[in-house]
Design an enzyme around this catalytic site. Sequence first.
Site, PDB file in Angstrom:
ATOM      1  N   GLN A 138       6.554   4.923   3.631  1.00 16.79           N
ATOM      2  CA  GLN A 138       7.320   4.566   2.437  1.00 16.79           C
ATOM      3  C   GLN A 138       8.117   5.760   1.924  1.00 16.79           C
ATOM      4  O   GLN A 138       9.295   5.643   1.586  1.00 16.79           O
ATOM      5  CB  GLN A 138       6.365   4.080   1.337  1.00 16.79           C
ATOM      6  N   ARG A 172      -2.324  -0.620   9.070  1.00 16.27           N
ATOM      7  CA  ARG A 172      -2.472  -0.640   7.605  1.00 16.27           C
ATOM      8  C   ARG A 172      -3.923  -1.002   7.335  1.00 16.27           C
ATOM      9  O   ARG A 172      -4.398  -2.059   7.753  1.00 16.27           O
ATOM     10  CB  ARG A 172      -1.531  -1.676   6.972  1.00 16.27           C
ATOM     11  N   CYS A 224       8.514   1.090  -4.381  1.00 16.44           N
ATOM     12  CA  CYS A 224       8.257   0.741  -2.978  1.00 16.44           C
ATOM     13  C   CYS A 224       8.243  -0.763  -2.749  1.00 16.44           C
ATOM     14  O   CYS A 224       8.447  -1.221  -1.627  1.00 16.44           O
ATOM     15  CB  CYS A 224       6.952   1.367  -2.506  1.00 16.44           C
ATOM     16  N   ASP A 226       5.209   2.227  -9.327  1.00 18.89           N
ATOM     17  CA  ASP A 226       4.579   1.314  -8.367  1.00 18.89           C
ATOM     18  C   ASP A 226       3.679   0.380  -9.162  1.00 18.89           C
ATOM     19  O   ASP A 226       3.426   0.605 -10.360  1.00 18.89           O
ATOM     20  CB  ASP A 226       3.788   2.140  -7.320  1.00 18.89           C
ATOM     21  N   HIS A 273       0.730   6.662   1.810  1.00 13.84           N
ATOM     22  CA  HIS A 273       1.706   5.709   2.374  1.00 13.84           C
ATOM     23  C   HIS A 273       2.932   6.506   2.855  1.00 13.84           C
ATOM     24  O   HIS A 273       4.018   6.410   2.275  1.00 13.84           O
ATOM     25  CB  HIS A 273       2.090   4.679   1.314  1.00 13.84           C
ATOM     26  N   ARG A 316      13.177   1.463   5.086  1.00  9.02           N
ATOM     27  CA  ARG A 316      11.908   1.455   5.823  1.00  9.02           C
ATOM     28  C   ARG A 316      12.203   1.288   7.312  1.00  9.02           C
ATOM     29  O   ARG A 316      11.615   1.950   8.167  1.00  9.02           O
ATOM     30  CB  ARG A 316      11.003   0.312   5.339  1.00  9.02           C
TER      31      ARG A 316
HETATM   32  N1   CP Z   1       6.286  -1.148   0.349  1.00  6.27           N
HETATM   33  C1   CP Z   1       5.497  -1.772   1.238  1.00  6.27           C
HETATM   34  O1   CP Z   1       4.782  -1.142   2.032  1.00  6.27           O
HETATM   35  O2   CP Z   1       5.587  -3.129   1.221  1.00  6.27           O
HETATM   36  P1   CP Z   1       4.656  -4.165   1.986  1.00  6.27           P
HETATM   37  O3   CP Z   1       3.306  -4.131   1.347  1.00  6.27           O
HETATM   38  O4   CP Z   1       5.349  -5.483   1.799  1.00  6.27           O
HETATM   39  O5   CP Z   1       4.575  -3.765   3.447  1.00  6.27           O
HETATM   40  N1  NVA Z   2       0.125   1.046  -4.139  1.00  2.00           N
HETATM   41  C1  NVA Z   2       0.378  -0.218  -3.492  1.00  2.00           C
HETATM   42  C2  NVA Z   2       1.502  -0.081  -2.506  1.00  2.00           C
HETATM   43  C3  NVA Z   2       1.893  -1.344  -1.804  1.00  2.00           C
HETATM   44  C4  NVA Z   2       2.990  -1.150  -0.810  1.00  2.00           C
HETATM   45  C5  NVA Z   2      -0.887  -0.710  -2.810  1.00  2.00           C
HETATM   46  O1  NVA Z   2      -1.579   0.090  -2.164  1.00  2.00           O
HETATM   47  O2  NVA Z   2      -1.197  -1.886  -2.959  1.00  2.00           O
END
Ligand code: CP
Ligand code: NVA
Length: 308
Positions: free
Chosen positions: A137, A107, A266, A225, A134, A294
């Site tokens: 997700q 990530r 998400c 989101d 992502h 997930r």
């Molecule tokens: N939805 C998601 O990716 O959550 P986290 O940021 O908690 O991993």
């Molecule tokens: N759009 C959000 C998703 C988190 C899972 C971010 O990138 O922070």
Amino acid sequence: MNHFLDIHTTDAADLRGMIDQAAAMKTARNGRPKAAPDDDQPLAGRMVALIFEKPSTRTRVSFDVGVRQMGGQTMILSGADMQLGHGETIADTARVLSRYVDLIMIRTFEESVLHELAEYSSVPVINGLTNRTHPCQIMADVLTYEEHRGPIAGKRVVWSGDGNNVCASMLHAAGQFGFDLTFTGPQTLDPENEWVRYARDKGRDVQIVRDPMQAVQGADLIVTDTWVSMHDSQSTRERRHNQLRPYQVNERLMAEAKPDALFMHCLPAHRDEEVTSEVMDGPQSVIWDEAENRLHAQKAVMRWCLGV
Ligand code: CP
Ligand code: NVA
């Protein structure tokens, strides 16, 4: 060797295979304690590195648990604590990690980091979120929709709010799984043109509708989101909130969609900002199944990456 970098760069038949395998693996675990291993142990003897340059709850825990259920081992690494955060190149990091582990999930911020890691890694790399996409997700979202309502092909998903990284992967999935998508939000936060074009070129109907009440007519699924993503500067917070407030998912908006429309997010959610608690905790919300999925979806992704 298969990297799982994005939904639009993965073969559609392979994506379908992963969703079907995820559903089968979920069914096979029915009633079993969460810590109990799967009957088959496809990751036995494998080591998986999970690298985080941003915070995470779901991605961190679901990958960790998924690997263990499949008989593998994990190490969770914070980018800031690695030499990666102190000047070692991504390419060199990839070469070194490839000598120790069998699979890498990352990530990160810039998409280029993910791509460089994949280029120089001799083991598969999985995208656990970048500023731009992502995919894990949305694999979970497709699985969740289908377990509640059957095939997602031909359905209409409405994305309300910020046309962000998660929205981008939803557009990729529209192209690959064959559903239509309406985006409703302020023009300055539209999804990238490249992704809208991608889904349209795949033959999908992608609409951009500024009026949220109009946008959700005929929706099978409404998704939103956070209004401020992890990569967004906090200095934009007030402006974003002001722009996005009309796109809050609330009971009034849900009432305009099809009666059997589902709601997804998400997570993490900011209750009573992008979505009201009534909707999150209401009968059309499937957010907890979505979070659980997930785990199941990513187990199938990892098996596909490793060919096991
Ligand atoms: N939805 C998601 O990716 O959550 P986290 O940021 O908690 O991993
Ligand atoms: N759009 C959000 C998703 C988190 C899972 C971010 O990138 O922070």
